[in-house]
Scaffold this motif. Structure first.
Motif, PDB file in Angstrom:
ATOM      1  N   GLN A 103     -27.153  36.962 -19.434  1.00  0.00           N
ATOM      2  CA  GLN A 103     -28.105  36.810 -18.245  1.00  0.00           C
ATOM      3  C   GLN A 103     -29.094  37.661 -18.518  1.00  0.00           C
ATOM      4  N   HIS A 104     -28.937  39.083 -18.779  1.00  0.00           N
ATOM      5  CA  HIS A 104     -30.293  39.865 -18.804  1.00  0.00           C
ATOM      6  C   HIS A 104     -31.185  39.347 -20.116  1.00  0.00           C
ATOM      7  N   GLN A 105     -30.471  39.067 -21.246  1.00  0.00           N
ATOM      8  CA  GLN A 105     -31.131  38.518 -22.507  1.00  0.00           C
ATOM      9  C   GLN A 105     -31.838  37.454 -22.319  1.00  0.00           C
ATOM     10  N   LEU A 106     -31.573  36.555 -21.379  1.00  0.00           N
ATOM     11  CA  LEU A 106     -32.361  35.121 -21.022  1.00  0.00           C
ATOM     12  C   LEU A 106     -33.307  35.493 -20.043  1.00  0.00           C
ATOM     13  N   THR A 107     -33.210  36.679 -19.149  1.00  0.00           N
ATOM     14  CA  THR A 107     -34.250  36.662 -18.196  1.00  0.00           C
ATOM     15  C   THR A 107     -35.274  37.551 -19.196  1.00  0.00           C
ATOM     16  N   LEU A 108     -34.997  38.501 -19.952  1.00  0.00           N
ATOM     17  CA  LEU A 108     -35.866  38.925 -21.184  1.00  0.00           C
ATOM     18  C   LEU A 108     -36.780  37.912 -21.709  1.00  0.00           C
ATOM     19  N   ALA A 109     -35.810  36.881 -22.154  1.00  0.00           N
ATOM     20  CA  ALA A 109     -36.550  35.764 -22.958  1.00  0.00           C
ATOM     21  C   ALA A 109     -37.614  34.924 -22.010  1.00  0.00           C
ATOM     22  N   ASP A 110     -37.331  34.820 -20.821  1.00  0.00           N
ATOM     23  CA  ASP A 110     -38.447  34.218 -19.988  1.00  0.00           C
ATOM     24  C   ASP A 110     -39.626  35.096 -19.880  1.00  0.00           C
ATOM     25  N   LEU A 111     -39.547  36.525 -19.684  1.00  0.00           N
ATOM     26  CA  LEU A 111     -40.593  37.347 -20.009  1.00  0.00           C
ATOM     27  C   LEU A 111     -41.547  37.171 -21.149  1.00  0.00           C
ATOM     28  N   VAL A 112     -40.472  37.243 -22.188  1.00  0.00           N
ATOM     29  CA  VAL A 112     -41.236  36.810 -23.713  1.00  0.00           C
ATOM     30  C   VAL A 112     -42.009  35.761 -23.745  1.00  0.00           C
ATOM     31  N   VAL A 113     -41.572  34.470 -23.341  1.00  0.00           N
ATOM     32  CA  VAL A 113     -42.178  33.498 -23.149  1.00  0.00           C
ATOM     33  C   VAL A 113     -43.542  33.538 -22.260  1.00  0.00           C
ATOM     34  N   GLU A 114     -43.577  34.323 -21.294  1.00  0.00           N
ATOM     35  CA  GLU A 114     -44.922  34.702 -20.343  1.00  0.00           C
ATOM     36  C   GLU A 114     -45.798  35.691 -21.187  1.00  0.00           C
ATOM     37  N   ALA A 115     -45.172  36.545 -21.726  1.00  0.00           N
ATOM     38  CA  ALA A 115     -46.085  37.362 -22.825  1.00  0.00           C
ATOM     39  C   ALA A 115     -46.933  36.627 -23.847  1.00  0.00           C
TER      40      ALA A 115
ATOM     41  N   LEU B  67     -24.131  31.176 -10.118  1.00  0.00           N
ATOM     42  CA  LEU B  67     -22.769  30.539  -9.889  1.00  0.00           C
ATOM     43  C   LEU B  67     -21.702  31.531  -9.686  1.00  0.00           C
ATOM     44  N   VAL B  68     -21.063  31.422  -8.622  1.00  0.00           N
ATOM     45  CA  VAL B  68     -20.029  32.542  -8.365  1.00  0.00           C
ATOM     46  C   VAL B  68     -18.548  31.390  -8.682  1.00  0.00           C
ATOM     47  N   ALA B  69     -17.771  32.009  -9.643  1.00  0.00           N
ATOM     48  CA  ALA B  69     -16.594  31.383  -9.804  1.00  0.00           C
ATOM     49  C   ALA B  69     -15.358  32.709  -9.628  1.00  0.00           C
ATOM     50  N   GLY B  70     -14.774  32.393  -8.561  1.00  0.00           N
ATOM     51  CA  GLY B  70     -13.911  33.769  -8.183  1.00  0.00           C
ATOM     52  C   GLY B  70     -14.594  34.945  -8.088  1.00  0.00           C
ATOM     53  N   LYS B  71     -14.375  35.848  -9.032  1.00  0.00           N
ATOM     54  CA  LYS B  71     -14.811  37.217  -9.024  1.00  0.00           C
ATOM     55  C   LYS B  71     -16.086  37.170 -10.021  1.00  0.00           C
ATOM     56  N   LEU B  72     -16.224  36.274 -10.745  1.00  0.00           N
ATOM     57  CA  LEU B  72     -17.610  36.261 -11.583  1.00  0.00           C
ATOM     58  C   LEU B  72     -18.618  35.763 -10.903  1.00  0.00           C
ATOM     59  N   SER B  73     -19.831  36.340 -11.221  1.00  0.00           N
ATOM     60  CA  SER B  73     -21.001  35.970 -10.914  1.00  0.00           C
ATOM     61  C   SER B  73     -22.132  35.775 -12.060  1.00  0.00           C
ATOM     62  N   ILE B  74     -22.413  34.711 -12.371  1.00  0.00           N
ATOM     63  CA  ILE B  74     -23.273  34.312 -13.698  1.00  0.00           C
ATOM     64  C   ILE B  74     -24.624  33.768 -13.274  1.00  0.00           C
ATOM     65  N   ALA B  75     -25.777  34.240 -13.684  1.00  0.00           N
ATOM     66  CA  ALA B  75     -27.343  33.870 -13.392  1.00  0.00           C
ATOM     67  C   ALA B  75     -27.548  33.294 -14.828  1.00  0.00           C
ATOM     68  N   GLN B  76     -28.833  32.480 -14.494  1.00  0.00           N
ATOM     69  CA  GLN B  76     -29.436  32.074 -15.715  1.00  0.00           C
ATOM     70  C   GLN B  76     -28.666  30.631 -16.214  1.00  0.00           C
ATOM     71  N   THR B  77     -29.360  29.476 -16.054  1.00  0.00           N
ATOM     72  CA  THR B  77     -28.907  28.118 -16.232  1.00  0.00           C
ATOM     73  C   THR B  77     -28.066  28.031 -17.327  1.00  0.00           C
ATOM     74  N   ALA B  78     -28.579  28.364 -18.487  1.00  0.00           N
ATOM     75  CA  ALA B  78     -27.920  28.091 -19.939  1.00  0.00           C
ATOM     76  C   ALA B  78     -26.563  28.917 -19.903  1.00  0.00           C
ATOM     77  N   ALA B  79     -26.585  30.162 -19.293  1.00  0.00           N
ATOM     78  CA  ALA B  79     -25.295  30.944 -19.404  1.00  0.00           C
ATOM     79  C   ALA B  79     -24.351  30.467 -18.497  1.00  0.00           C
ATOM     80  N   ILE B  80     -24.861  30.034 -17.256  1.00  0.00           N
ATOM     81  CA  ILE B  80     -23.703  29.212 -16.374  1.00  0.00           C
ATOM     82  C   ILE B  80     -23.302  27.908 -16.980  1.00  0.00           C
ATOM     83  N   LEU B  81     -23.834  27.175 -17.747  1.00  0.00           N
ATOM     84  CA  LEU B  81     -23.652  26.025 -18.396  1.00  0.00           C
ATOM     85  C   LEU B  81     -22.504  26.391 -19.544  1.00  0.00           C
ATOM     86  N   HIS B  82     -22.734  27.466 -20.162  1.00  0.00           N
ATOM     87  CA  HIS B  82     -21.953  27.666 -21.359  1.00  0.00           C
ATOM     88  C   HIS B  82     -20.612  28.115 -20.909  1.00  0.00           C
ATOM     89  N   TYR B  83     -20.609  28.882 -19.542  1.00  0.00           N
ATOM     90  CA  TYR B  83     -19.368  29.046 -18.999  1.00  0.00           C
ATOM     91  C   TYR B  83     -18.684  27.913 -18.449  1.00  0.00           C
TER      92      TYR B  83
END
Lengths: 258, 258
Positions: A103-115, B67-83
């Motif tokens: 998730q952090h990597q993807l947020t950094l990727a968003d910043l990289v696009v903007e840069a 997305l919150v799935a039980g104890k897990l919380s995942i942000a970023q669309t692609a990460a959520i979908l990979h999960y």
């Protein structure tokens, strides 16, 4: 641990670009890897893979970087790093930690696009010179609003872990930490005045940057010829006219007063 | 299969946005989920999570969706979908296939950023009205160069699998197919003339779009009140002045001739 493997990284030979996030991970881990396009005949090999994919690959990459690991071929920086993370000991062993790093990597990727878009706000296929006034406006907003928002977020993530926290997730360095280092390096190269003006508000981010730079394998890599210098073909470009004009004026005035 | 879980999706209640890619996956799979911010008191819950993270979460999200799935919380669309992919039967069971699907999702995410920036090329914090001339230039290049490049790539990926291939990866529908459907829907909404002009070159992409739209759970979702209509607060916005002017002229001329 799986049998030691020689990874093949496919990326442009002349720039750091998105490939650099993968190079840093491979270098930090001391992995066996070939930077394919930088070997003799390598560009031809890259173009062939772009066209044909691998023998067992379900598709071709949209763009470099892509990684070949045995029979597996993976494109997209964040996907490559998610794959490499646990294998290179650059991601936690538990699922929650692995997703936090991704998730952090993807947020950094968003910043990289903007840069990138600071110098190409209208079209990536056009020359910078043909979108300079727009680039100036976008760069100003980028430095005033977007960089503080993104890096302030990462500052808060490090702070969340309390005084003993040194890394973005958990107690050890992950590929997202290496990537945050790289983003800082790039932003400082592109916007030296703008980033200097923000430094005071980002003590934890800057300290993390320094810790990454001091890791033995990273320090060795940075001073080796394998590290391609920043240049004006990559994501982070130094066009002085895009750097924060107010911060620049303030720095000049201070210099005069001395 | 793990015990049936109720997923919590956190995303803005008024737009499709990036959350829609997750909604489509959950809907197609018939998963138990709550679209939190659309429930009474849900926005407050979303803001609290943004501030505090979950009890066991190693960080807070930079932005919805998460997305919150039980104890897990995942942000970023692609990460959520990979999960979610393997859990919802929307990704292959083998690793190579899962990475192929993730890679496509990330390429679609790149296209989505560019689609958004057609109406906000200078700054996402500024009004569209204050960057209209730039938006026109960017939209033109987007329709002439970027959309054909991205969608032509997906056309080629489907073609690679031979005449029996119906989906981007392998023999069954993945979350990347649902996302390609959504991107097509959005582009057609934003640029009806521009996309009509490209249709002839994208037979496989358009056929895949139709197959997704005919899936029973997707068709039911699209005609339900759960599907938020496209609007001018989201990623894909219909500003007629940004749609391909040449394609528009040609369509008008043809209508006259009839």
């Amino acid at each position: 641990m799986a049998r030691r493997i020689t990874y093949e990284l496919y990326y442009w030979a002349e720039i750091q670009g998105r490939g650099e996030f993968v190079r840093l991970a491979l270098e930090d881990a001391g992995a066996d890897y070939v930077d394919v396009a930088r070997e003799p005949g390598g560009m031809k090999k890259l173009m062939k893979r772009m066209r044909d994919g691998g023998a067992s690959s379900p598709g071709t990459p949209f763009a470099p970087p892509f990684l070949v690991a045995g029979k597996l071929s993976i494109a997209q920086t964040a996907a490559i790093l998610h794959y490499l993370g646990p294998r290179l000991n650059l991601a936690p062993s538990n699922e929650a930690g692995q997703y936090a790093v991704l998730q952090h990597q993807l947020t950094l990727a968003d910043l990289v696009v903007e840069a990138h878009d600071t110098h190409h706000p209208i079209g990536s296929g056009m020359y910078y010179e043909d979108q300079k006034p727009e680039a100036k406006r976008r760069s100003q907003l980028f430095l005033e609003e977007r960089v503080p928002k993104f890096l302030g977020y990462f500052e808060a993530q490090i702070a969340r872990g309390g005084p003993r926290q040194s890394w973005l997730v958990g107690r050890s360095c992950s590929y997202a930490d290496l990537s945050l280092f790289q983003v800082l390096e790039g932003l400082r190269y592109a916007f030296p005045h703008g980033m200097a003006a923000l430094a005071r508000k980002l003590p934890r981010v800057n300290a993390l940057h320094d810790r990454v730079g001091e890791r033995p394998n990273i320090a060795a890599y940075l001073s080796s010829p394998r590290r391609i210098p920043f240049n004006e073909q990559g994501i982070f470009r130094h066009y002085p006219e895009l750097d924060a004009p107010e911060a620049k004026r303030a720095a000049r005035a201070q210099k005069k007063r001395r």
